[in-house]
Design an enzyme around this catalytic site. Structure first.
Site, PDB file in Angstrom:
ATOM      1  N   TYR A  53       0.817  -1.214   0.000  1.00 56.83           N
ATOM      2  CA  TYR A  53       0.000   0.000   0.000  1.00 56.83           C
ATOM      3  C   TYR A  53       0.851   1.266   0.000  1.00 56.83           C
ATOM      4  O   TYR A  53       0.451   2.288  -0.562  1.00 56.83           O
ATOM      5  CB  TYR A  53      -0.982  -0.018   1.174  1.00 56.83           C
ATOM      6  CG  TYR A  53      -2.149  -0.942   0.902  1.00 56.83           C
ATOM      7  CD1 TYR A  53      -3.133  -0.575  -0.001  1.00 56.83           C
ATOM      8  CD2 TYR A  53      -2.235  -2.192   1.499  1.00 56.83           C
ATOM      9  CE1 TYR A  53      -4.192  -1.423  -0.301  1.00 56.83           C
ATOM     10  CE2 TYR A  53      -3.284  -3.054   1.208  1.00 56.83           C
ATOM     11  CZ  TYR A  53      -4.258  -2.658   0.311  1.00 56.83           C
ATOM     12  OH  TYR A  53      -5.287  -3.514   0.014  1.00 56.83           O
ATOM     13  N   ARG A  56       1.552   1.816  -3.654  1.00 55.77           N
ATOM     14  CA  ARG A  56       0.380   2.312  -4.361  1.00 55.77           C
ATOM     15  C   ARG A  56       0.131   3.787  -4.042  1.00 55.77           C
ATOM     16  O   ARG A  56      -0.256   4.570  -4.897  1.00 55.77           O
ATOM     17  CB  ARG A  56      -0.851   1.487  -3.990  1.00 55.77           C
ATOM     18  CG  ARG A  56      -0.793   0.050  -4.476  1.00 55.77           C
ATOM     19  CD  ARG A  56      -2.133  -0.636  -4.342  1.00 55.77           C
ATOM     20  NE  ARG A  56      -3.121  -0.059  -5.242  1.00 55.77           N
ATOM     21  CZ  ARG A  56      -4.424  -0.333  -5.191  1.00 55.77           C
ATOM     22  NH1 ARG A  56      -4.881  -1.170  -4.268  1.00 55.77           N
ATOM     23  NH2 ARG A  56      -5.263   0.215  -6.033  1.00 55.77           N
ATOM     24  N   GLN A  88     -15.830   2.246  -6.041  1.00 55.51           N
ATOM     25  CA  GLN A  88     -15.074   1.130  -5.487  1.00 55.51           C
ATOM     26  C   GLN A  88     -13.581   1.455  -5.454  1.00 55.51           C
ATOM     27  O   GLN A  88     -12.802   0.724  -4.850  1.00 55.51           O
ATOM     28  CB  GLN A  88     -15.299  -0.119  -6.337  1.00 55.51           C
ATOM     29  CG  GLN A  88     -16.753  -0.568  -6.396  1.00 55.51           C
ATOM     30  CD  GLN A  88     -16.954  -1.712  -7.369  1.00 55.51           C
ATOM     31  OE1 GLN A  88     -16.571  -2.845  -7.100  1.00 55.51           O
ATOM     32  NE2 GLN A  88     -17.540  -1.415  -8.523  1.00 55.51           N
ATOM     33  N   HIS A 106     -14.700   1.174  -0.496  1.00 56.45           N
ATOM     34  CA  HIS A 106     -13.631   0.284  -0.028  1.00 56.45           C
ATOM     35  C   HIS A 106     -12.516   1.016   0.703  1.00 56.45           C
ATOM     36  O   HIS A 106     -11.455   0.436   0.945  1.00 56.45           O
ATOM     37  CB  HIS A 106     -13.058  -0.495  -1.214  1.00 56.45           C
ATOM     38  CG  HIS A 106     -14.052  -1.406  -1.845  1.00 56.45           C
ATOM     39  ND1 HIS A 106     -14.093  -1.659  -3.201  1.00 56.45           N
ATOM     40  CD2 HIS A 106     -15.072  -2.128  -1.313  1.00 56.45           C
ATOM     41  CE1 HIS A 106     -15.081  -2.497  -3.471  1.00 56.45           C
ATOM     42  NE2 HIS A 106     -15.690  -2.789  -2.345  1.00 56.45           N
ATOM     43  N   CYS A 114      -6.484   3.561  12.491  1.00 59.20           N
ATOM     44  CA  CYS A 114      -6.079   2.998  13.780  1.00 59.20           C
ATOM     45  C   CYS A 114      -6.915   1.763  14.081  1.00 59.20           C
ATOM     46  O   CYS A 114      -8.139   1.780  13.946  1.00 59.20           O
ATOM     47  CB  CYS A 114      -6.271   4.044  14.877  1.00 59.20           C
ATOM     48  SG  CYS A 114      -5.875   3.450  16.537  1.00 59.20           S
ATOM     49  N   GLY A 173     -17.116   1.322 -15.637  1.00 60.48           N
ATOM     50  CA  GLY A 173     -15.847   0.625 -15.503  1.00 60.48           C
ATOM     51  C   GLY A 173     -15.787  -0.422 -14.419  1.00 60.48           C
ATOM     52  O   GLY A 173     -14.760  -0.572 -13.756  1.00 60.48           O
ATOM     53  N   ASN A 211     -25.476 -11.524 -20.272  1.00 58.67           N
ATOM     54  CA  ASN A 211     -24.355 -10.692 -19.875  1.00 58.67           C
ATOM     55  C   ASN A 211     -24.874  -9.542 -19.028  1.00 58.67           C
ATOM     56  O   ASN A 211     -26.071  -9.236 -19.021  1.00 58.67           O
ATOM     57  CB  ASN A 211     -23.633 -10.138 -21.107  1.00 58.67           C
ATOM     58  CG  ASN A 211     -22.986 -11.233 -21.934  1.00 58.67           C
ATOM     59  OD1 ASN A 211     -22.490 -12.222 -21.395  1.00 58.67           O
ATOM     60  ND2 ASN A 211     -22.983 -11.052 -23.241  1.00 58.67           N
TER      61      ASN A 211
END
Length: 241
Positions: A53, A56, A88, A106, A114, A173, A211
């Site tokens: 992370y 990132r 997301q 997310h 913390c 997307g 679909n």
């Protein structure tokens, strides 16, 4: 008052250079997702996950919002109170574009959290320190502020709240493999899907001979930025019929 509910996924930020997990050149290629994005992986090697992370977060600093991020910010500003955006994505490109009403389902990459008092705090783009301390309670029990596989995502409650007050649903997307969008779109008469691929996955609530795009009123099979003119026309016609 008409309201638009938006759920965006990795495809929104892909054109800004943010790697996606599921593309052939995405993060799945470089990492075992269950090692760096699951509670099991976190318990086994916190250092590895923290470094993942950190990397990132560093990469995000020089990424800029693309035209779709800016178009969504314009919609929010032009139609205050009528755009509900749930993403997301854990990047801050929507905010960089000028959005102020974004719900991150997310978590957020530029925050740490913390594990004692559960409060997030902003660190920008810097790496988490080995002796990172919570500014709220003083604890050193600190982690990334991104939901992992195997733990709850409290922000999901906003999804159902948005369904109740919106009358147009738009997905941008997203493959539908993390959040199943089929049962959501079935709650709406009007809907838009923006995705360059025809995704076969429809989740446990759908019919497996369809679909995802079969459930949407409008399927714009293109990238997020290329879909902007048609998307804007549909949304503005809906908000002001």
């Amino acid at each position: 008052m008409h309201k638009v509910m938006i759920i965006s996924g990795a495809g929104l930020s892909a054109e800004s250079g943010i790697s996606t997990f599921r593309d052939s050149n995405g993060l799945w290629e470089k990492y075992d997702v269950m090692t760096v994005c699951s509670t099991q992986g976190w318990l086994q090697d916190r250092g590895l996950v923290t470094n993942f992370y950190n990397a990132r977060r560093e990469d995000l600093e020089n990424r800029e919002p693309n035209a779709m991020h800016k178009a969504l910010a314009m919609l929010e500003q032009k139609y205050p109170g009528q755009i509900i955006h749930l993403t997301q994505n854990v990047d801050n490109l929507l905010e960089k574009a000028g959005c102020t009403e974004v719900i991150h389902l997310h978590g957020t990459l530029t925050d740490l959290r913390c594990e004692s008092c559960y409060q997030p705090f902003n660190v920008g783009y810097r790496a988490q320190k080995e002796d990172e301390q919570c500014p709220h309670c003083g604890s050193y029990d600190i982690r990334h502020n991104v939901a992992m596989f195997g733990e709850s995502a409290p922000a999901y409650r906003h999804i159902y709240e948005a369904v109740d007050v919106s009358d147009l649903f738009m997905a941008i997307g997203t493959s539908g493999q993390v959040i199943d969008i089929v049962p959501l779109v079935q709650e709406f008469r009007h809907s838009i899907l923006i995705n360059p691929k025809r995704e076969e996955h429809v989740g446990s609530f759908g019919s497996f001979d369809k679909n995802i795009d079969d459930y949407f009123e409008h399927f714009l099979q293109t990238t997020a930025t290329e879909a902007i003119p048609e998307m804007m026309e549909i949304i503005e016609e809906h908000l002001f019929p």
